[in-house]
Write a protein that holds these residues in place. Structure first.
Motif, short mmCIF file in Angstrom:
data_model
loop_
_atom_site.label_atom_id
_atom_site.label_comp_id
_atom_site.label_asym_id
_atom_site.label_seq_id
_atom_site.Cartn_x
_atom_site.Cartn_y
_atom_site.Cartn_z
N ALA A 1 12.60 -12.63 -3.00
CA ALA A 1 12.71 -11.18 -3.17
C ALA A 1 11.53 -10.69 -4.00
CB ALA A 1 14.03 -10.80 -3.83
N PHE A 2 10.87 -9.64 -3.51
CA PHE A 2 9.77 -9.02 -4.23
C PHE A 2 10.24 -7.67 -4.78
CE2 PHE A 2 7.91 -11.67 -0.92
CZ PHE A 2 6.95 -12.39 -1.63
N ASP A 3 9.75 -7.32 -5.97
CA ASP A 3 10.11 -6.03 -6.53
C ASP A 3 9.21 -4.93 -5.97
OD1 ASP A 3 7.69 -6.10 -7.91
OD2 ASP A 3 8.61 -6.62 -9.84
N SER A 4 9.35 -3.71 -6.48
CA SER A 4 8.65 -2.57 -5.91
C SER A 4 7.14 -2.61 -6.16
CB SER A 4 9.22 -1.27 -6.48
OG SER A 4 9.09 -1.24 -7.89
N THR A 5 6.68 -3.54 -7.00
CA THR A 5 5.23 -3.67 -7.23
C THR A 5 4.63 -4.80 -6.40
OG1 THR A 5 5.43 -5.26 -9.08
CG2 THR A 5 5.62 -2.90 -9.60
N GLY A 6 5.46 -5.54 -5.67
CA GLY A 6 4.97 -6.68 -4.89
C GLY A 6 5.03 -7.99 -5.64
N ARG A 7 5.60 -7.97 -6.84
CA ARG A 7 5.72 -9.19 -7.64
C ARG A 7 6.96 -9.97 -7.22
NH1 ARG A 7 8.53 -10.74 -12.10
NH2 ARG A 7 9.54 -8.69 -12.13
N LEU A 8 6.85 -11.30 -7.20
CA LEU A 8 7.99 -12.15 -6.88
C LEU A 8 9.04 -12.02 -7.97
CD1 LEU A 8 9.23 -14.33 -5.03
CD2 LEU A 8 8.09 -16.05 -6.45
N SER B 1 0.84 -1.18 0.00
CA SER B 1 0.00 0.00 0.00
C SER B 1 0.89 1.24 0.00
CB SER B 1 -0.93 0.02 1.22
OG SER B 1 -0.18 0.06 2.42
N GLY B 2 0.34 2.36 -0.39
CA GLY B 2 1.12 3.58 -0.43
C GLY B 2 2.00 3.65 -1.66
N ARG B 3 2.94 4.56 -1.62
CA ARG B 3 3.83 4.78 -2.76
C ARG B 3 4.92 3.73 -2.79
NH1 ARG B 3 6.84 10.53 -4.07
NH2 ARG B 3 7.79 9.91 -6.07
N PRO B 4 5.11 3.03 -3.90
CA PRO B 4 6.15 2.00 -3.98
C PRO B 4 7.54 2.59 -3.77
CG PRO B 4 4.62 1.82 -5.82
CD PRO B 4 4.33 3.13 -5.14
N THR B 5 8.42 1.80 -3.19
CA THR B 5 9.81 2.20 -3.01
C THR B 5 10.68 1.49 -4.03
OG1 THR B 5 10.18 0.45 -1.39
CG2 THR B 5 9.46 2.58 -0.55
N SER B 6 11.88 1.97 -4.20
CA SER B 6 12.80 1.33 -5.12
C SER B 6 13.44 0.11 -4.45
CB SER B 6 13.89 2.31 -5.56
OG SER B 6 14.62 2.76 -4.43
N GLY B 7 14.09 -0.71 -5.24
CA GLY B 7 14.79 -1.87 -4.68
C GLY B 7 13.85 -3.05 -4.46
N TYR B 8 14.34 -4.01 -3.70
CA TYR B 8 13.61 -5.25 -3.47
C TYR B 8 13.35 -5.45 -1.97
CZ TYR B 8 14.97 -6.44 -8.24
OH TYR B 8 15.14 -6.43 -9.60
#
Length: 253
Positions: free
Chosen positions: A30-37, A7-14
């Motif tokens: 590890a998940f990316d900044s969108t929540g994807r594996l 939720s909120g603004r995505p952050t950079s990195g994993y």
């Protein structure tokens, strides 16, 4: 299928964490900044994955084992390169057991210098006044530094510096563990910062001599805690030294 809700603004990195397949197989994911594996590393066998982090040189470490830090179950840390190659296994030699809470690796330039983590062993004691048996094994911990030769050096042995009387937390699920260190960090001067959960204490320890520099919180508190209606923290986790020198901790007592 695994994903992470954000939720909120995505952050950079994993975002890095560990998972277990009902205790049978451990994973570091590890998940990316969108929540994807984004990626995962599987550790086959019947050892669940625990404390996981990326170390200063970019390698990843994970604890594999079932101990919560006070049960006499075997466990070890595994160091893995980003490419997935195993680098080394880090564990306490018998009769000590490897604690599951934290591992810090240090390097001289890019060359491995030492692993810093907790070990534990047991001694017989009467803990009937806390609702336990009159004759049983209780657990105490050691902060150790292990060099490239694989030989651990005890920096501080809890048996020699603390006592059961230092404990302030109700027994609950850690009845047999009097100190229960649960996080490790370095202050800016290179000395250790350790969180002892069951004593409600953050302890600064001289990295060279093992002497206690100060004790913050608990029965042996050496500081004045201001503007806190609860008069301090307890059962804390994740004590960290910030870039500005402040101490951050999670107070969940």
């Amino acid at each position: 299928r695994t994903h992470m809700r954000m939720s909120g603004r995505p952050t950079s990195g994993y975002v890095l964490t560990s998972m277990a397949d009902t205790g049978r197989t451990g994973f570091v994911v590890a998940f990316d900044s969108t929540g994807r594996l984004a990626w995962y590393r599987e550790f086959p066998g019947e050892m669940p994955a625990g404390e996981t982090k990326q170390q200063p040189n970019g390698d990843f470490t994970v604890f594999l084992g079932r101990t919560p830090g006070w049960m006499f179950f075997p466990g070890s840390y595994e160091q893995v390169r980003p490419s997935g190659e195993m680098v080394r296994t880090i564990m306490a030699p018998p009769p000590l057991y490897t604690d599951n809470h934290e591992l810090m690796l240090t390097f001289r330039d890019t060359v491995f210098d030492a692993a810093h983590f907790f070990t534990f062993d047991g001694r017989r004691a009467d803990i009937s006044r806390w609702g336990g048996p009159r004759d049983t094994l209780i657990v105490g911990h050691q902060l150790v530094r292990m060099g490239a030769d694989g030989l651990p050096q005890a920096v501080l042995d809890g048996w020699n510096h603390f006592s059961w009387e230092d404990r302030i937390e109700p027994p609950r699920d850690t009845l047999y563990d009097f100190d229960h260190p649960n996080s490790l960090d370095f202050d800016h001067d290179g000395n250790y910062i350790v969180s002892y959960r069951n004593m409600g204490e953050i302890t600064k320890i001289d990295a060279r001599t093992g002497a206690i520099i100060w004790r913050f919180g608990g029965r042996n508190n050496q500081f004045t805690i201001r503007n806190d209606p609860l008069r301090g923290f307890s059962a804390q986790h994740t004590a960290r030294i910030l870039d500005n020198g402040n101490l951050l901790l999670y107070d969940n007592g």
